[in-house]
Design a protein around this motif. Sequence first.
Motif, PDB file in Angstrom:
ATOM      1  N   GLY A 294      30.993  63.335  -3.805  1.00 15.77           N
ATOM      2  CA  GLY A 294      30.008  62.264  -3.860  1.00 15.77           C
ATOM      3  C   GLY A 294      29.452  61.978  -2.482  1.00 15.77           C
ATOM      4  O   GLY A 294      30.141  62.149  -1.480  1.00 15.77           O
ATOM      5  N   VAL A 295      28.205  61.545  -2.459  1.00 17.72           N
ATOM      6  CA  VAL A 295      27.554  61.170  -1.200  1.00 17.72           C
ATOM      7  C   VAL A 295      27.162  59.704  -1.287  1.00 17.72           C
ATOM      8  O   VAL A 295      26.485  59.295  -2.237  1.00 17.72           O
ATOM      9  CB  VAL A 295      26.302  62.040  -0.927  1.00 17.72           C
ATOM     10  CG1 VAL A 295      25.587  61.574   0.332  1.00 17.72           C
ATOM     11  CG2 VAL A 295      26.681  63.513  -0.836  1.00 17.72           C
ATOM     12  N   MET A 296      27.611  58.933  -0.296  1.00 20.05           N
ATOM     13  CA  MET A 296      27.264  57.525  -0.227  1.00 20.05           C
ATOM     14  C   MET A 296      26.476  57.292   1.052  1.00 20.05           C
ATOM     15  O   MET A 296      26.838  57.806   2.111  1.00 20.05           O
ATOM     16  CB  MET A 296      28.520  56.657  -0.224  1.00 20.05           C
ATOM     17  CG  MET A 296      28.217  55.169  -0.300  1.00 20.05           C
ATOM     18  SD  MET A 296      29.673  54.122  -0.159  1.00 20.05           S
ATOM     19  CE  MET A 296      29.974  54.192   1.592  1.00 20.05           C
ATOM     20  N   LEU A 297      25.409  56.544   0.957  1.00 20.14           N
ATOM     21  CA  LEU A 297      24.572  56.202   2.101  1.00 20.14           C
ATOM     22  C   LEU A 297      24.872  54.777   2.516  1.00 20.14           C
ATOM     23  O   LEU A 297      24.730  53.851   1.712  1.00 20.14           O
ATOM     24  CB  LEU A 297      23.089  56.339   1.729  1.00 20.14           C
ATOM     25  CG  LEU A 297      22.076  55.967   2.802  1.00 20.14           C
ATOM     26  CD1 LEU A 297      22.186  56.922   3.990  1.00 20.14           C
ATOM     27  CD2 LEU A 297      20.674  56.002   2.220  1.00 20.14           C
ATOM     28  N   GLU A 298      25.330  54.618   3.755  1.00 25.32           N
ATOM     29  CA  GLU A 298      25.589  53.275   4.282  1.00 25.32           C
ATOM     30  C   GLU A 298      24.390  52.853   5.123  1.00 25.32           C
ATOM     31  O   GLU A 298      23.939  53.580   6.007  1.00 25.32           O
ATOM     32  CB  GLU A 298      26.849  53.262   5.146  1.00 25.32           C
ATOM     33  CG  GLU A 298      27.180  51.889   5.688  1.00 25.32           C
ATOM     34  CD  GLU A 298      28.354  51.881   6.656  1.00 25.32           C
ATOM     35  OE1 GLU A 298      28.656  50.796   7.183  1.00 25.32           O
ATOM     36  OE2 GLU A 298      28.961  52.935   6.890  1.00 25.32           O
ATOM     37  N   GLN A 299      23.881  51.677   4.858  1.00 23.03           N
ATOM     38  CA  GLN A 299      22.726  51.166   5.578  1.00 23.03           C
ATOM     39  C   GLN A 299      23.169  50.426   6.838  1.00 23.03           C
ATOM     40  O   GLN A 299      24.343  50.082   6.993  1.00 23.03           O
ATOM     41  CB  GLN A 299      21.915  50.248   4.660  1.00 23.03           C
ATOM     42  CG  GLN A 299      21.390  51.007   3.456  1.00 23.03           C
ATOM     43  CD  GLN A 299      20.960  50.104   2.320  1.00 23.03           C
ATOM     44  OE1 GLN A 299      21.431  48.995   2.161  1.00 23.03           O
ATOM     45  NE2 GLN A 299      20.037  50.613   1.512  1.00 23.03           N
ATOM     46  N   ALA A 300      22.236  50.152   7.716  1.00 25.36           N
ATOM     47  CA  ALA A 300      22.537  49.504   8.999  1.00 25.36           C
ATOM     48  C   ALA A 300      23.215  48.148   8.820  1.00 25.36           C
ATOM     49  O   ALA A 300      24.051  47.762   9.628  1.00 25.36           O
ATOM     50  CB  ALA A 300      21.254  49.350   9.810  1.00 25.36           C
ATOM     51  N   ASP A 301      22.891  47.448   7.738  1.00 22.96           N
ATOM     52  CA  ASP A 301      23.483  46.128   7.511  1.00 22.96           C
ATOM     53  C   ASP A 301      24.861  46.191   6.852  1.00 22.96           C
ATOM     54  O   ASP A 301      25.458  45.171   6.552  1.00 22.96           O
ATOM     55  CB  ASP A 301      22.541  45.237   6.699  1.00 22.96           C
ATOM     56  CG  ASP A 301      22.317  45.736   5.277  1.00 22.96           C
ATOM     57  OD1 ASP A 301      22.876  46.791   4.892  1.00 22.96           O
ATOM     58  OD2 ASP A 301      21.570  45.065   4.537  1.00 22.96           O
ATOM     59  N   GLY A 302      25.361  47.391   6.604  1.00 23.71           N
ATOM     60  CA  GLY A 302      26.677  47.554   6.001  1.00 23.71           C
ATOM     61  C   GLY A 302      26.661  47.744   4.495  1.00 23.71           C
ATOM     62  O   GLY A 302      27.642  48.171   3.913  1.00 23.71           O
ATOM     63  N   ALA A 303      25.541  47.414   3.849  1.00 23.61           N
ATOM     64  CA  ALA A 303      25.423  47.666   2.411  1.00 23.61           C
ATOM     65  C   ALA A 303      25.269  49.171   2.195  1.00 23.61           C
ATOM     66  O   ALA A 303      25.016  49.930   3.131  1.00 23.61           O
ATOM     67  CB  ALA A 303      24.220  46.919   1.841  1.00 23.61           C
ATOM     68  N   GLY A 304      25.413  49.589   0.987  1.00 20.03           N
ATOM     69  CA  GLY A 304      25.244  51.012   0.725  1.00 20.03           C
ATOM     70  C   GLY A 304      25.289  51.312  -0.750  1.00 20.03           C
ATOM     71  O   GLY A 304      25.490  50.420  -1.580  1.00 20.03           O
ATOM     72  N   GLN A 305      25.088  52.571  -1.062  1.00 20.30           N
ATOM     73  CA  GLN A 305      25.146  53.014  -2.447  1.00 20.30           C
ATOM     74  C   GLN A 305      25.344  54.532  -2.476  1.00 20.30           C
ATOM     75  O   GLN A 305      25.022  55.219  -1.520  1.00 20.30           O
ATOM     76  CB  GLN A 305      23.880  52.646  -3.218  1.00 20.30           C
ATOM     77  CG  GLN A 305      22.619  53.359  -2.777  1.00 20.30           C
ATOM     78  CD  GLN A 305      21.947  52.701  -1.575  1.00 20.30           C
ATOM     79  OE1 GLN A 305      22.074  51.502  -1.376  1.00 20.30           O
ATOM     80  NE2 GLN A 305      21.267  53.485  -0.775  1.00 20.30           N
ATOM     81  N   PHE A 306      25.868  54.983  -3.592  1.00 17.39           N
ATOM     82  CA  PHE A 306      25.970  56.419  -3.797  1.00 17.39           C
ATOM     83  C   PHE A 306      24.570  56.964  -4.052  1.00 17.39           C
ATOM     84  O   PHE A 306      23.750  56.321  -4.722  1.00 17.39           O
ATOM     85  CB  PHE A 306      26.867  56.731  -5.008  1.00 17.39           C
ATOM     86  CG  PHE A 306      28.313  56.874  -4.638  1.00 17.39           C
ATOM     87  CD1 PHE A 306      28.879  58.120  -4.491  1.00 17.39           C
ATOM     88  CD2 PHE A 306      29.096  55.754  -4.436  1.00 17.39           C
ATOM     89  CE1 PHE A 306      30.213  58.253  -4.144  1.00 17.39           C
ATOM     90  CE2 PHE A 306      30.427  55.866  -4.088  1.00 17.39           C
ATOM     91  CZ  PHE A 306      30.992  57.125  -3.940  1.00 17.39           C
ATOM     92  N   THR A 307      24.297  58.139  -3.502  1.00 23.38           N
ATOM     93  CA  THR A 307      23.008  58.783  -3.725  1.00 23.38           C
ATOM     94  C   THR A 307      23.136  59.997  -4.635  1.00 23.38           C
ATOM     95  O   THR A 307      22.154  60.426  -5.224  1.00 23.38           O
ATOM     96  CB  THR A 307      22.362  59.200  -2.390  1.00 23.38           C
ATOM     97  OG1 THR A 307      23.262  60.070  -1.689  1.00 23.38           O
ATOM     98  CG2 THR A 307      22.050  57.973  -1.537  1.00 23.38           C
TER      99      THR A 307
END
Length: 158
Positions: A96-109
């Motif tokens: 699985g690939v998860m993208l973490e955003q600069a603000d700490g939130a994220g989601q699997f892509t």
Amino acid sequence: MADKQHQYQVKVTWTGNQGTGTSAHRSYSRDHRIEAAGKLSGIDGSSDPAFRGDPARWNPEDLLVASLSACHKLWYLGLCASAGIVVQAYEDNAEGVMLEQADGAGQFTSVVLRPTVTLAPGSDLDKALELHHAAHETCFIARSVNFPVTCEPQLVIG
């Protein structure tokens, strides 16, 4: 046939209080225990090591990828049994690939399932491959996520 509702109950207990609770971001462990009534044992969990977790414990991201893999496998084995295709072994190296955003939130892509399936001699390889698509279309977990789940099966005659 009418729709059926199923419910799942689990208990997640934080076990990471190191004496001062969450008095500071680094003052507590992310460790927890996942249990469910009637299950033989629980799962020792934590957060991903990138988020101060214990690398020896399961994290929610691992469990999401494992859930997708296990659901696909269970559907695939059942469909093969119904179609007269004998599966002798099944091993999936899912990713699985998860993208973490600069603000700490994220989601699997994305998640890619890579099962290697050993079939009995004389098996219909085309049908066995087709059943992976059918398993994906019916997998409860894959149908519930909002990112692509793909399957790259390898079929081997045993």
